[in-house]
Write an enzyme that holds these catalytic residues in place. Structure first.
Site, mmCIF file in Angstrom:
data_model
loop_
_atom_site.group_PDB
_atom_site.id
_atom_site.type_symbol
_atom_site.label_atom_id
_atom_site.label_comp_id
_atom_site.label_asym_id
_atom_site.label_seq_id
_atom_site.Cartn_x
_atom_site.Cartn_y
_atom_site.Cartn_z
ATOM 1 N N LYS A 14 0.267 -7.773 12.973
ATOM 2 C CA LYS A 14 -0.784 -6.868 12.513
ATOM 3 C C LYS A 14 -2.033 -7.159 13.352
ATOM 4 O O LYS A 14 -2.413 -8.316 13.534
ATOM 5 C CB LYS A 14 -1.061 -7.081 11.021
ATOM 6 C CG LYS A 14 -1.933 -5.982 10.421
ATOM 7 C CD LYS A 14 -1.997 -6.066 8.898
ATOM 8 C CE LYS A 14 -2.791 -4.867 8.353
ATOM 9 N NZ LYS A 14 -2.889 -4.877 6.883
ATOM 10 N N THR A 67 0.821 -1.212 0.000
ATOM 11 C CA THR A 67 0.000 0.000 0.000
ATOM 12 C C THR A 67 0.852 1.257 0.000
ATOM 13 O O THR A 67 0.479 2.276 -0.579
ATOM 14 C CB THR A 67 -0.909 0.008 1.249
ATOM 15 O OG1 THR A 67 -1.832 -1.055 1.122
ATOM 16 C CG2 THR A 67 -1.682 1.298 1.402
ATOM 17 N N THR A 88 1.593 -4.462 4.211
ATOM 18 C CA THR A 88 1.468 -4.720 5.650
ATOM 19 C C THR A 88 0.841 -6.084 5.960
ATOM 20 O O THR A 88 0.954 -6.567 7.080
ATOM 21 C CB THR A 88 0.634 -3.618 6.339
ATOM 22 O OG1 THR A 88 -0.668 -3.597 5.756
ATOM 23 C CG2 THR A 88 1.292 -2.262 6.197
ATOM 24 N N ASP A 89 0.180 -6.693 4.958
ATOM 25 C CA ASP A 89 -0.530 -7.951 5.252
ATOM 26 C C ASP A 89 0.404 -9.062 5.726
ATOM 27 O O ASP A 89 0.045 -9.850 6.598
ATOM 28 C CB ASP A 89 -1.284 -8.445 4.011
ATOM 29 C CG ASP A 89 -2.493 -7.570 3.684
ATOM 30 O OD1 ASP A 89 -2.807 -6.663 4.469
ATOM 31 O OD2 ASP A 89 -3.118 -7.797 2.625
ATOM 32 N N TYR A 128 -7.455 1.177 -4.758
ATOM 33 C CA TYR A 128 -6.115 1.468 -5.283
ATOM 34 C C TYR A 128 -5.448 0.151 -5.650
ATOM 35 O O TYR A 128 -5.910 -0.926 -5.274
ATOM 36 C CB TYR A 128 -5.272 2.221 -4.246
ATOM 37 C CG TYR A 128 -4.964 1.390 -3.021
ATOM 38 C CD1 TYR A 128 -5.872 1.300 -1.965
ATOM 39 C CD2 TYR A 128 -3.787 0.661 -2.933
ATOM 40 C CE1 TYR A 128 -5.609 0.513 -0.870
ATOM 41 C CE2 TYR A 128 -3.519 -0.133 -1.832
ATOM 42 C CZ TYR A 128 -4.429 -0.203 -0.805
ATOM 43 O OH TYR A 128 -4.186 -0.990 0.276
ATOM 44 N N GLU A 173 -3.244 -29.078 29.065
ATOM 45 C CA GLU A 173 -4.417 -29.953 28.871
ATOM 46 C C GLU A 173 -4.098 -31.089 27.911
ATOM 47 O O GLU A 173 -4.842 -32.050 27.813
ATOM 48 C CB GLU A 173 -5.577 -29.129 28.311
ATOM 49 C CG GLU A 173 -6.285 -28.298 29.357
ATOM 50 C CD GLU A 173 -7.506 -27.626 28.762
ATOM 51 O OE1 GLU A 173 -8.570 -28.257 28.701
ATOM 52 O OE2 GLU A 173 -7.373 -26.451 28.345
#
Ligand code: GLU
Length: 348
Positions: free
Chosen positions: A179, A27, A106-107, A40, A305
């Site tokens: 993120k 981005t 950023t993903d 975009y 557990e």
């Protein structure tokens, strides 16, 4: 006429550091072409248009740049990450740069950062950055993030802190950053381990870059992992646990050739009884099973557990599923026994 020598000669001027930007897209380099139907397209703006629009960036350091890719980071691949790692290694080995900045979507920036943190063999700063808003839009975070990332990459105090991610005036460690918001400019957290540092004020005025800690685990030049771009990574699948999870998802992964499975578990890396039984059967067939959690913070502990010792499972500690997958892929190229893989998860 002889000039009198100066009683206190001036020290030679301090050599300016050199930062190389290896752009991958995202981005931060997003732009909206006329008549484009969506918001975009990521990764389209050339670096020079971005650099020229940031006042004062050349006062920070000597900057050069290369376009390595122009993608949205949802399309990042392990082969491209390995290519990046090799380019960074070559820049440092040839003493062409003192620091590297990687603009990235950023993903998946946290995945590339952690991958590089495990395979780049240098203590010099490698800083990933990105933006939540395209570069030339109202109140974009792109220009400031790129400026801050260059300042951190040029900072001698950033040396030997592992790979870093700079976003929104915060300096995150590659291992801890996650993120945590789809849209907000404050989209990143280092919730479990804390920030590596922060930008407090004007980087050009000095003393603005503050550090709070060092990495807690082995990284970069201390790491035993290395990669080449033609390396074939073993397949590792992530399976998302939830109420009434079908246990045969495990069998499907094994049939499709997974050599490792990461459970994005509920709570403390948990899964229901069918899935535990199928996962234990997968371990018997030589498939590594790592328990992580999709909660987003905290550690997954052994033998609470679930009897990990009896089942042959590995726990991811505080690594989220996507980073546990990266470490497991690299680990499987070295070791197969659950105790050996657990030792790597306890070290990196
Ligand atoms: N999906 C795009 C990417 O990761 C946009 C997200 C971003 O960069 O903020 O590159």
């Amino acid at each position: 006429m002889n000039m009198p020598s100066l009683p206190h000669p001036m020290p030679p001027p301090k050599k300016k550091s050199r930062v190389m930007i290896l752009a991958t897209g995202g981005t931060i380099a997003g732009t909206a072409p006329a008549n484009h139907p969506n918001g975009y397209v990521p990764g389209k703006l050339p670096m020079d248009a971005m650099i020229n629009a940031i006042p004062g960036i050349h006062d920070l350091t000597d900057i050069q740049w290369r376009q390595v890719a122009g993608i949205g980071s949802q399309d990042m691949t392990f082969s491209l990450m390995a290519h990046l790692a090799n380019q960074i290694g070559a820049l440092f080995e040839s003493d062409t740069a003192d620091g590297v900045v990687v603009p990235h979507g950023t993903d998946t920036v946290e995945e590339t950062a952690y991958f590089l943190n495990l395979v780049v063999k240098s203590s010099k700063p490698v800083v990933l950055t990105g933006a939540m808003r395209p570069f030339f839009t109202l109140s974009s975070d792109g220009p400031r993030n790129l400026f801050s990332a260059v300042a951190v990459a040029a900072d001698a105090k950033a040396v030997d802190r592992g790979v870093l991610v700079v976003m929104n005036d915060q300096i995150h460690g590659a291992r801890s950053v996650q993120k945590c918001h789809t849209l907000d400019v404050a989209a990143f957290t280092s919730r479990t381990c804390g920030l590596m540092g922060a930008i407090c004020g004007d980087c050009l005025a000095g003393n603005a870059i503050r550090y709070f800690r060092r990495p807690f685990r082995k990284h970069t030049h201390q790491s035993e992992f290395s990669v080449s771009p033609d390396l074939l990574f073993p397949r590792v699948d992530i399976l998302y646990a939830c109420a009434d999870m079908p246990g045969d998802l495990i069998d499907g992964a094994v049939e499709r050739g997974a050599r490792g499975i990461v459970i994005a578990g509920v709570g403390n890396g948990n899964m229901n009884d069918h899935t535990i039984r199928r996962a234990a059967a997968a371990v018997q067939k030589g498939v590594a099973v790592v328990r992580s959690s999709h909660v987003g913070a905290g550690c997954v502990l052994r033998n609470v557990e679930i009897d990990d010792d009896a089942m042959g499972f590995v726990v991811a500690n505080d690594l989220p599923p996507s980073k546990a997958r990266i470490l497991l892929m690299l680990a499987l190229m070295k070791n197969h026994r659950p105790d050996q893989i657990q030792a790597l998860f306890d070290t990196y």
